[in-house]
Design a protein around this motif. Structure first.
Motif, PDB file in Angstrom:
ATOM      1  N   PHE A  65       0.827  -1.199   0.000  1.00 50.07           N
ATOM      2  CA  PHE A  65       0.000   0.000   0.000  1.00 50.07           C
ATOM      3  C   PHE A  65       0.864   1.253   0.000  1.00 50.07           C
ATOM      4  O   PHE A  65       1.958   1.276   0.573  1.00 50.07           O
ATOM      5  CB  PHE A  65      -0.915   0.020   1.232  1.00 50.07           C
ATOM      6  N   PHE A  66       0.324   2.292  -0.619  1.00 53.27           N
ATOM      7  CA  PHE A  66       0.885   3.636  -0.556  1.00 53.27           C
ATOM      8  C   PHE A  66      -0.215   4.532  -0.013  1.00 53.27           C
ATOM      9  O   PHE A  66      -1.316   4.572  -0.563  1.00 53.27           O
ATOM     10  CB  PHE A  66       1.325   4.116  -1.944  1.00 53.27           C
TER      11      PHE A  66
ATOM     12  N   LEU B  27       3.148  -0.981   4.165  1.00 52.12           N
ATOM     13  CA  LEU B  27       2.660   0.365   3.882  1.00 52.12           C
ATOM     14  C   LEU B  27       3.841   1.294   3.631  1.00 52.12           C
ATOM     15  O   LEU B  27       4.731   1.417   4.476  1.00 52.12           O
ATOM     16  CB  LEU B  27       1.842   0.908   5.056  1.00 52.12           C
ATOM     17  N   PHE B  28       3.846   1.951   2.471  1.00 56.18           N
ATOM     18  CA  PHE B  28       4.768   3.056   2.215  1.00 56.18           C
ATOM     19  C   PHE B  28       4.046   4.340   2.625  1.00 56.18           C
ATOM     20  O   PHE B  28       3.037   4.715   2.017  1.00 56.18           O
ATOM     21  CB  PHE B  28       5.153   3.118   0.732  1.00 56.18           C
ATOM     22  N   TYR B  29       4.562   4.981   3.663  1.00 52.38           N
ATOM     23  CA  TYR B  29       3.933   6.180   4.214  1.00 52.38           C
ATOM     24  C   TYR B  29       4.744   7.404   3.780  1.00 52.38           C
ATOM     25  O   TYR B  29       5.825   7.679   4.323  1.00 52.38           O
ATOM     26  CB  TYR B  29       3.863   6.077   5.739  1.00 52.38           C
ATOM     27  N   PRO B  30       4.243   8.183   2.808  1.00 50.35           N
ATOM     28  CA  PRO B  30       5.072   9.208   2.166  1.00 50.35           C
ATOM     29  C   PRO B  30       4.843  10.633   2.665  1.00 50.35           C
ATOM     30  O   PRO B  30       4.736  11.562   1.862  1.00 50.35           O
ATOM     31  CB  PRO B  30       4.648   9.072   0.698  1.00 50.35           C
ATOM     32  N   THR B  31       4.768  10.792   3.970  1.00 48.12           N
ATOM     33  CA  THR B  31       4.509  12.119   4.530  1.00 48.12           C
ATOM     34  C   THR B  31       5.391  12.341   5.756  1.00 48.12           C
ATOM     35  O   THR B  31       5.611  11.411   6.534  1.00 48.12           O
ATOM     36  CB  THR B  31       3.027  12.244   4.926  1.00 48.12           C
TER      37      THR B  31
ATOM     38  N   ILE C 118       7.129   1.534   5.812  1.00 48.36           N
ATOM     39  CA  ILE C 118       8.299   2.214   5.256  1.00 48.36           C
ATOM     40  C   ILE C 118       7.996   3.714   5.259  1.00 48.36           C
ATOM     41  O   ILE C 118       7.093   4.176   4.560  1.00 48.36           O
ATOM     42  CB  ILE C 118       8.602   1.734   3.826  1.00 48.36           C
ATOM     43  N   TYR C 119       8.739   4.453   6.073  1.00 45.17           N
ATOM     44  CA  TYR C 119       8.483   5.883   6.285  1.00 45.17           C
ATOM     45  C   TYR C 119       9.377   6.688   5.328  1.00 45.17           C
ATOM     46  O   TYR C 119      10.587   6.799   5.546  1.00 45.17           O
ATOM     47  CB  TYR C 119       8.794   6.267   7.721  1.00 45.17           C
TER      48      TYR C 119
ATOM     49  N   THR D 264       4.298  20.476  -7.579  1.00 49.45           N
ATOM     50  CA  THR D 264       4.887  19.388  -6.808  1.00 49.45           C
ATOM     51  C   THR D 264       5.063  19.836  -5.360  1.00 49.45           C
ATOM     52  O   THR D 264       5.224  21.015  -5.066  1.00 49.45           O
ATOM     53  CB  THR D 264       6.245  18.974  -7.392  1.00 49.45           C
ATOM     54  N   THR D 265       5.039  18.876  -4.447  1.00 48.62           N
ATOM     55  CA  THR D 265       5.204  19.122  -3.021  1.00 48.62           C
ATOM     56  C   THR D 265       6.146  18.065  -2.458  1.00 48.62           C
ATOM     57  O   THR D 265       6.398  17.036  -3.110  1.00 48.62           O
ATOM     58  CB  THR D 265       3.857  19.020  -2.294  1.00 48.62           C
ATOM     59  N   ALA D 266       6.648  18.281  -1.261  1.00 46.95           N
ATOM     60  CA  ALA D 266       7.500  17.277  -0.628  1.00 46.95           C
ATOM     61  C   ALA D 266       6.756  15.955  -0.415  1.00 46.95           C
ATOM     62  O   ALA D 266       7.314  14.881  -0.681  1.00 46.95           O
ATOM     63  CB  ALA D 266       8.077  17.811   0.685  1.00 46.95           C
ATOM     64  N   PRO D 267       5.500  15.949   0.066  1.00 48.78           N
ATOM     65  CA  PRO D 267       4.789  14.681   0.172  1.00 48.78           C
ATOM     66  C   PRO D 267       4.580  13.992  -1.178  1.00 48.78           C
ATOM     67  O   PRO D 267       4.609  12.758  -1.260  1.00 48.78           O
ATOM     68  CB  PRO D 267       3.451  15.083   0.811  1.00 48.78           C
TER      69      PRO D 267
END
Length: 386
Positions: free
Chosen positions: A77-78, A100-104, A116-117, A280-283
């Motif tokens: 999951f993302f 879970l890839f947590y992209p924030t 995965i942070y 585009t943003t950092a998240p």
């Protein structure tokens, strides 16, 4: 679903209080998947995403994760944005032995073998930000945030770091996610009362825009009394009144005005791929490189089960828009390139602090020694005295 494809779940909001920022993350995930599939996929198999909208509601993040695990047999999951949403997802992710890839960016002090942070941990955002604020802006600060876990914890970390340098936290206030004019009036009254050199804001979602607009209308000068934030991003700036963001300070590993070739390519590609030309943003950048890291690990592992995927993930690296990134095998967090900038409207952001080398994650702030960290950064003097 075609059995030969690699299924992934994308649990990110298009609606609700964090819908604007999460739309940039959805676009970035879609861009990365399209790039990978256009190149033939992974081991001859395409990545097949299931996109669902949890409407910025923690319970829906949990329910939709469970549904995709149960009904689609998805195990990668993302998603998640607010920490409350990540925490809602994790019991299901762990129970299903999914990833879970947590992209924030988030408040740190967490580890899961199933998460995965890829956003910044506190040592990669809060530490360089506080170093800059204390040295270049002023010795007193007012803290304001939304009323949930990330703002409380991030403000606690910033307060501790600021106090450890000899600074003073003058006041602290939390407001609902659904910010009203009355809440903003209270924030401004508290700022007027304590007269801080600066404000640190962990307001998230739509309230960011309303707060910055009101701050400008109140007549504050961001060159001498700035708002600093890790949760404010380019998608918020473009929604503000003209001039409302200019001069304020943000910390992130990525800004859409970075001059790296990969950053320019990412910014242009994401804008071109969305009907409204999303910034585009950092998240979004974290979401983008998360998918590419997943694909590289998947190619190495040949399987998307947790143990095989993670073993391979620790061995790969990706040249992300911010710089080369990889995942730390001891913490499951990313090695990143933290930056601090002054927002400049209509021109590239003014980078005031940048890393001289990639910064390893320290999500529990175990290794924080300000002398060592200061040596890893290049702080550019602004020439302004306060």
């Amino acid at each position: 679903m075609h059995s030969k494809n690699w299924p992934v779940g994308v649990i990110m909001s298009e609606t609700g209080v964090t819908g604007a920022i999460e739309k940039t993350q959805i676009a970035a995930v879609r861009l990365a998947i399209n790039e990978i599939n256009a190149a033939g996929g992974v081991a001859g198999r395409l990545i097949e995403p299931a996109y669902v909208d949890p409407q910025s509601t923690p319970k829906l993040y949990c329910d939709l994760t469970r549904d995709l695990c149960r009904d689609r047999d998805i195990r990668v999951f993302f998603g998640g944005h607010m920490s409350s949403t990540r925490k809602a997802m994790m019991p299901v992710i762990e129970a299903q032995n999914a990833v879970l890839f947590y992209p924030t960016l988030y408040e740190g002090f967490e580890y899961s073998p199933n998460c995965i942070y890829t956003g910044a941990a506190p040592n990669q955002n809060s530490v360089p930000l506080v170093d800059y604020l204390y040295d270049e802006v002023g010795k007193s600060i007012f803290l304001v945030g939304s009323d949930y876990v990330y703002p409380y914890e991030s403000n606690r970390i910033v307060a501790d770091l600021f106090a450890s340098k000899g600074g003073r936290v003058l006041d602290e206030l939390y407001v609902p996610l659904a910010l009203t004019d009355a809440h903003i009036k209270t924030i401004l009254e508290r700022i007027d009362a304590c007269k801080p050199d600066q404000i640190y804001s962990t307001i998230v979602g739509d309230g960011i825009v309303a707060f910055y607009n009101a701050f400008k209308e109140a007549g504050y000068n961001p060159e001498t009394k700035p708002i600093s934030s890790q949760s404010t991003s380019e998608i918020d700036v473009v929604r503000m009144q003209p001039g409302a963001a200019d001069g304020h300070i943000i910390a992130a590993p990525f800004f859409n005005s970075l001059e790296r070739a990969s950053a320019k390519a990412f910014t242009q590609a994401l804008s071109a791929s969305t009907p409204d030309g999303l910034p585009t943003t950092a998240p979004a950048e974290a979401a983008y490189f998360s998918v590419h890291l997943y694909a590289k690990a998947l190619a190495l592992a040949g399987a998307d089960t947790r143990n095989e995927l993670l073993a391979a993930l620790y061995e790969v690296e990706f040249d992300a828009p911010q710089g080369p990134v990889r995942i730390d095998r001891f913490t499951n967090h990313a090695h990143l390139w933290p930056r601090v900038a002054r927002i400049r409207e209509g021109k590239p952001y003014e980078i005031v602090c940048k890393p001289t080398e990639r910064v390893a994650p320290d999500p529990f702030l175990v290794k924080i020694l300000s002398e060592e960290l200061s040596e890893s950064y290049d702080v550019e003097q602004t020439g302004t005295e306060f």
